[in-house]
Design a protein around this motif. Structure first.
Motif, mmCIF file in Angstrom:
data_model
loop_
_atom_site.group_PDB
_atom_site.id
_atom_site.type_symbol
_atom_site.label_atom_id
_atom_site.label_comp_id
_atom_site.label_asym_id
_atom_site.label_seq_id
_atom_site.Cartn_x
_atom_site.Cartn_y
_atom_site.Cartn_z
ATOM 1 N N GLU A 337 -29.715 -0.828 40.575
ATOM 2 C CA GLU A 337 -30.091 0.596 40.291
ATOM 3 C C GLU A 337 -31.435 0.953 40.733
ATOM 4 O OE1 GLU A 337 -27.989 2.000 36.229
ATOM 5 O OE2 GLU A 337 -29.800 0.786 35.973
ATOM 6 N N GLY A 338 -32.338 -0.008 41.068
ATOM 7 C CA GLY A 338 -33.635 0.278 41.921
ATOM 8 C C GLY A 338 -34.831 0.494 40.931
ATOM 9 N N ALA A 339 -36.004 0.695 41.458
ATOM 10 C CA ALA A 339 -37.350 0.350 40.547
ATOM 11 C C ALA A 339 -37.305 1.781 39.583
ATOM 12 C CB ALA A 339 -38.530 0.357 41.152
ATOM 13 N N SER A 340 -36.711 2.791 40.074
ATOM 14 C CA SER A 340 -36.925 4.229 39.405
ATOM 15 C C SER A 340 -35.523 4.333 38.364
ATOM 16 C CB SER A 340 -36.699 5.479 40.399
ATOM 17 O OG SER A 340 -35.378 5.413 41.153
ATOM 18 N N LYS A 341 -34.882 3.319 37.994
ATOM 19 C CA LYS A 341 -33.814 3.598 37.185
ATOM 20 C C LYS A 341 -34.294 3.924 35.808
ATOM 21 C CE LYS A 341 -34.072 -1.535 36.080
ATOM 22 N NZ LYS A 341 -33.147 -2.778 36.062
ATOM 23 N N ASP A 342 -35.451 3.618 35.290
ATOM 24 C CA ASP A 342 -36.134 4.197 33.943
ATOM 25 C C ASP A 342 -36.170 5.566 33.833
ATOM 26 O OD1 ASP A 342 -38.058 3.446 35.741
ATOM 27 O OD2 ASP A 342 -39.354 3.275 33.942
ATOM 28 N N HIS A 343 -36.219 6.309 34.945
ATOM 29 C CA HIS A 343 -36.499 7.789 35.131
ATOM 30 C C HIS A 343 -35.182 8.511 35.934
ATOM 31 C CE1 HIS A 343 -39.336 6.444 38.310
ATOM 32 N NE2 HIS A 343 -38.868 7.660 38.949
ATOM 33 N N GLU A 344 -34.097 7.936 35.898
ATOM 34 C CA GLU A 344 -32.980 8.420 36.888
ATOM 35 C C GLU A 344 -32.056 8.930 35.665
ATOM 36 O OE1 GLU A 344 -29.652 9.134 37.621
ATOM 37 O OE2 GLU A 344 -29.407 6.731 38.032
ATOM 38 N N PHE A 345 -32.130 10.146 35.191
ATOM 39 C CA PHE A 345 -31.514 10.611 33.902
ATOM 40 C C PHE A 345 -30.035 11.370 34.453
ATOM 41 C CE2 PHE A 345 -35.672 10.185 32.122
ATOM 42 C CZ PHE A 345 -35.348 10.064 30.930
ATOM 43 N N SER A 346 -29.330 10.976 35.513
ATOM 44 C CA SER A 346 -28.085 11.638 35.786
ATOM 45 C C SER A 346 -27.148 11.669 34.877
ATOM 46 C CB SER A 346 -27.629 11.416 37.323
ATOM 47 O OG SER A 346 -27.064 9.875 37.209
ATOM 48 N N ARG A 347 -26.155 12.506 34.967
ATOM 49 C CA ARG A 347 -25.042 12.545 33.808
ATOM 50 C C ARG A 347 -24.229 11.477 33.859
ATOM 51 N NH1 ARG A 347 -22.920 16.483 30.509
ATOM 52 N NH2 ARG A 347 -25.135 16.949 30.437
ATOM 53 N N ARG A 348 -23.977 11.148 35.313
ATOM 54 C CA ARG A 348 -22.917 9.945 35.456
ATOM 55 C C ARG A 348 -23.711 8.716 35.043
ATOM 56 N NH1 ARG A 348 -18.583 8.669 38.701
ATOM 57 N NH2 ARG A 348 -17.879 6.294 38.104
ATOM 58 N N SER A 349 -24.954 8.671 35.503
ATOM 59 C CA SER A 349 -25.646 7.122 35.096
ATOM 60 C C SER A 349 -25.457 7.091 33.482
ATOM 61 C CB SER A 349 -27.034 7.280 35.609
ATOM 62 O OG SER A 349 -27.036 6.960 36.889
ATOM 63 N N MET A 350 -26.001 8.146 32.857
ATOM 64 C CA MET A 350 -26.249 8.252 31.306
ATOM 65 C C MET A 350 -24.829 7.660 30.672
ATOM 66 S SD MET A 350 -25.104 10.052 28.421
ATOM 67 C CE MET A 350 -24.606 11.415 28.749
ATOM 68 N N GLU A 351 -23.534 8.463 31.326
ATOM 69 C CA GLU A 351 -22.476 8.057 30.663
ATOM 70 C C GLU A 351 -22.105 6.521 30.985
ATOM 71 O OE1 GLU A 351 -20.541 9.495 28.842
ATOM 72 O OE2 GLU A 351 -20.774 11.686 29.185
ATOM 73 N N ASP A 352 -22.652 5.975 32.285
ATOM 74 C CA ASP A 352 -22.305 4.628 32.620
ATOM 75 C C ASP A 352 -23.041 3.838 31.564
ATOM 76 O OD1 ASP A 352 -20.439 5.340 34.835
ATOM 77 O OD2 ASP A 352 -22.079 4.939 36.171
ATOM 78 N N ARG A 353 -24.344 4.220 31.434
ATOM 79 C CA ARG A 353 -25.030 3.123 30.389
ATOM 80 C C ARG A 353 -24.388 3.176 29.016
ATOM 81 N NH1 ARG A 353 -29.893 5.743 33.502
ATOM 82 N NH2 ARG A 353 -30.245 4.552 35.382
ATOM 83 N N TRP A 354 -24.082 4.419 28.752
ATOM 84 C CA TRP A 354 -23.716 4.530 27.123
ATOM 85 C C TRP A 354 -22.365 3.516 27.167
ATOM 86 C CZ3 TRP A 354 -24.707 8.897 23.573
ATOM 87 C CH2 TRP A 354 -24.200 8.875 22.447
ATOM 88 N N ILE A 355 -21.581 3.748 27.945
ATOM 89 C CA ILE A 355 -20.073 3.034 28.152
ATOM 90 C C ILE A 355 -20.385 1.662 27.980
ATOM 91 C CG2 ILE A 355 -18.013 2.402 29.202
ATOM 92 C CD1 ILE A 355 -17.956 5.379 30.098
ATOM 93 N N THR A 356 -21.404 1.110 29.169
ATOM 94 C CA THR A 356 -21.573 -0.336 28.932
ATOM 95 C C THR A 356 -22.178 -0.798 27.631
ATOM 96 O OG1 THR A 356 -22.056 -0.189 31.364
ATOM 97 C CG2 THR A 356 -23.147 -1.919 30.228
ATOM 98 N N GLY A 357 -23.022 0.016 26.850
ATOM 99 C CA GLY A 357 -23.833 -0.313 25.595
ATOM 100 C C GLY A 357 -22.632 -0.551 24.726
ATOM 101 N N TYR A 358 -21.558 0.344 24.788
ATOM 102 C CA TYR A 358 -20.472 0.331 23.814
ATOM 103 C C TYR A 358 -19.859 -0.948 23.983
ATOM 104 C CZ TYR A 358 -15.928 1.550 21.490
ATOM 105 O OH TYR A 358 -14.977 1.666 20.779
ATOM 106 N N ARG A 359 -19.252 -1.236 25.107
ATOM 107 C CA ARG A 359 -18.653 -2.280 25.717
ATOM 108 C C ARG A 359 -19.094 -3.689 25.177
ATOM 109 N NH1 ARG A 359 -15.973 0.110 31.131
ATOM 110 N NH2 ARG A 359 -14.501 1.536 30.350
ATOM 111 N N ASP A 360 -20.465 -3.619 25.652
ATOM 112 C CA ASP A 360 -21.016 -4.868 25.418
ATOM 113 C C ASP A 360 -21.293 -5.351 23.716
ATOM 114 O OD1 ASP A 360 -21.504 -5.335 28.064
ATOM 115 O OD2 ASP A 360 -23.756 -4.988 28.149
ATOM 116 N N THR A 361 -21.304 -4.361 22.927
ATOM 117 C CA THR A 361 -21.460 -4.420 21.487
ATOM 118 C C THR A 361 -20.070 -5.067 20.904
ATOM 119 O OG1 THR A 361 -23.049 -3.059 21.599
ATOM 120 C CG2 THR A 361 -22.156 -3.716 19.428
#
Length: 391
Positions: A337-361
């Motif tokens: 994701e690169g060094a700017s991932k913490d301020h990369e707020f695209s909708r697709r990235s948000m959804e991917d991160r949300w789903i990843t958190g759900y699946r990991d848990t």
């Protein structure tokens, strides 16, 4: 310690686990915080709602939404926040979702474009660049010491978070927020058991300098707690809790690849700076708990006549024999994701991160050893990690 993998079919629990406290610890990490929202959705689905939520930076924002909302509305309010901040600031598709679905080069370009947009234009419901710029602001003002205006965040939090609920007597969720006092340089936690939590406390925990302004609270100024420690684990360890099941959600993984170029160096630096204290705090957590348990066993052997002085009373007040299960959930992106991932707020990235958190848990909760509390004689800290590629 090694444990056999004994995954069960469902992540849902029929009964509350045999722990006195369920805690949720949320680290800072900007746009990566959508992962934490996915984690909470899976916990809520499993009916593992926390009694105590502690957060730093974006973790503080997620924590406040959880603590300041009724059980039935929490996931929906988290979704509302993350959909707001991942919305296009121009009102049309600037997230290049089709590119994010393409190859590595296309995804990298789309993410960089999204991060640049957040830097130049700001993030809806969160922050906007100062106009006029910081260098043109009056000296000695907060406006002259930060690049962005976070008034939008204040409005968003006041709409999504019920602070009267957080501060109400008998509320079933304790809230702790990590900050740093600008002048003393000391880590300060504001806690709903001792403080009246206001919107300023949440904003202070997320006031990452020099991008966001310090926040005044009762005549003192505070910055993001992640400057000193990005994990609330230390605060939990100091509370002398009874038997506790804690979910620690880290947005930065400590282990990583050797950098191959300068952008890789910047990414790796951020990961180490933000995650390195987690391992250190976990070790300290273990040592403190071992000390308290050893003291408890020792005092049981001491004759009563030696337990009457003030020193003995103090030792008895801190001695305890408790079992703490610490479940580590760490965000590990499926592609760079690169060094700017913490301020990369695209909708697709948000959804991917949300789903990843759900699946990991969900993956972690399918392991029954998390909930099988050790006997009192085996007091200590038991750490559980379940990488998604396990088994």
């Amino acid at each position: 310690m090694s444990r056999p993998v004994r995954a069960r079919e469902s992540h849902k629990s029929e009964h509350r686990p045999p722990f006195d406290c369920i805690a949720l610890l949320l680290q800072g990490g900007g746009a990566l915080g959508a992962y934490q929202a996915g984690v909470y959705e899976a916990l809520a689905e499993a009916d593992l709602r926390p009694d105590w939520v502690a957060g730093t930076s974006i973790g503080a924002i997620n924590s406040a939404i959880i603590a300041g909302t009724t059980r039935e509305e929490r996931v929906g309010k988290l979704r509302e926040f993350w959909e707001l901040v991942s919305r296009s600031p121009f009102g049309f598709d600037t997230d290049f979702a089709h590119l994010l679905s393409g190859g590595d080069a296309a995804r990298r370009f789309a993410r960089q474009t999204s991060a640049v947009t957040a830097t130049v234009v700001g993030v809806p419901g969160f922050y906007v660049p100062r106009i006029p710029g910081t260098l043109l602001q009056p000296p000695s003002t907060l406006e002259a010491m930060s690049f962005y205006d976070t008034t939008l965040l204040k409005t968003t939090l006041e709409r999504l978070v019920d602070f009267d609920l957080i501060n109400s007597k008998g509320h079933d969720v304790r809230l702790s927020l990590g900050t740093v006092n600008v002048q003393s340089g000391q880590l300060v936690y504001f806690d709903s058991t001792t403080d009246i939590i206001r919107v300023e406390h949440v904003m202070a925990s997320g006031a990452l300098m020099p991008w966001f302004p310090a926040v005044e609270i009762d005549g003192e100024y505070y910055w993001d707690g992640g400057i000193v420690s990005n994990t609330p684990l230390e605060w939990l360890a100091r509370q002398r809790l009874p038997n506790t099941l804690a979910f620690q959600v880290d947005l930065w993984a400590a282990p990583g690849e050797l950098p191959k170029n300068f952008p890789d160096v910047m990414t790796r630096m951020k990961e180490i700076l933000n995650s390195s204290r987690t391992i250190y705090r976990t070790q300290g957590y273990k040592e403190i708990n071992h000390l308290y348990a050893t003291l408890f066993r020792f005092l049981e052997q001491v004759p009563e006549e030696f337990k009457r002085g003030e020193d003995a009373k103090y030792l008895m007040s801190v001695a305890r024999q408790s079992v703490h299960h610490l479940v580590n959930l760490v965000y590990r992106p499926t592609s760079p994701e690169g060094a700017s991932k913490d301020h990369e707020f695209s909708r697709r990235s948000m959804e991917d991160r949300w789903i990843t958190g759900y699946r990991d848990t969900v993956h972690a909760l399918r392991h029954p050893e998390i909930f099988e509390r050790a006997a009192a004689g085996d007091a200590g800290i038991f750490v559980f990690e379940f990488p998604r590629n396990e088994g």
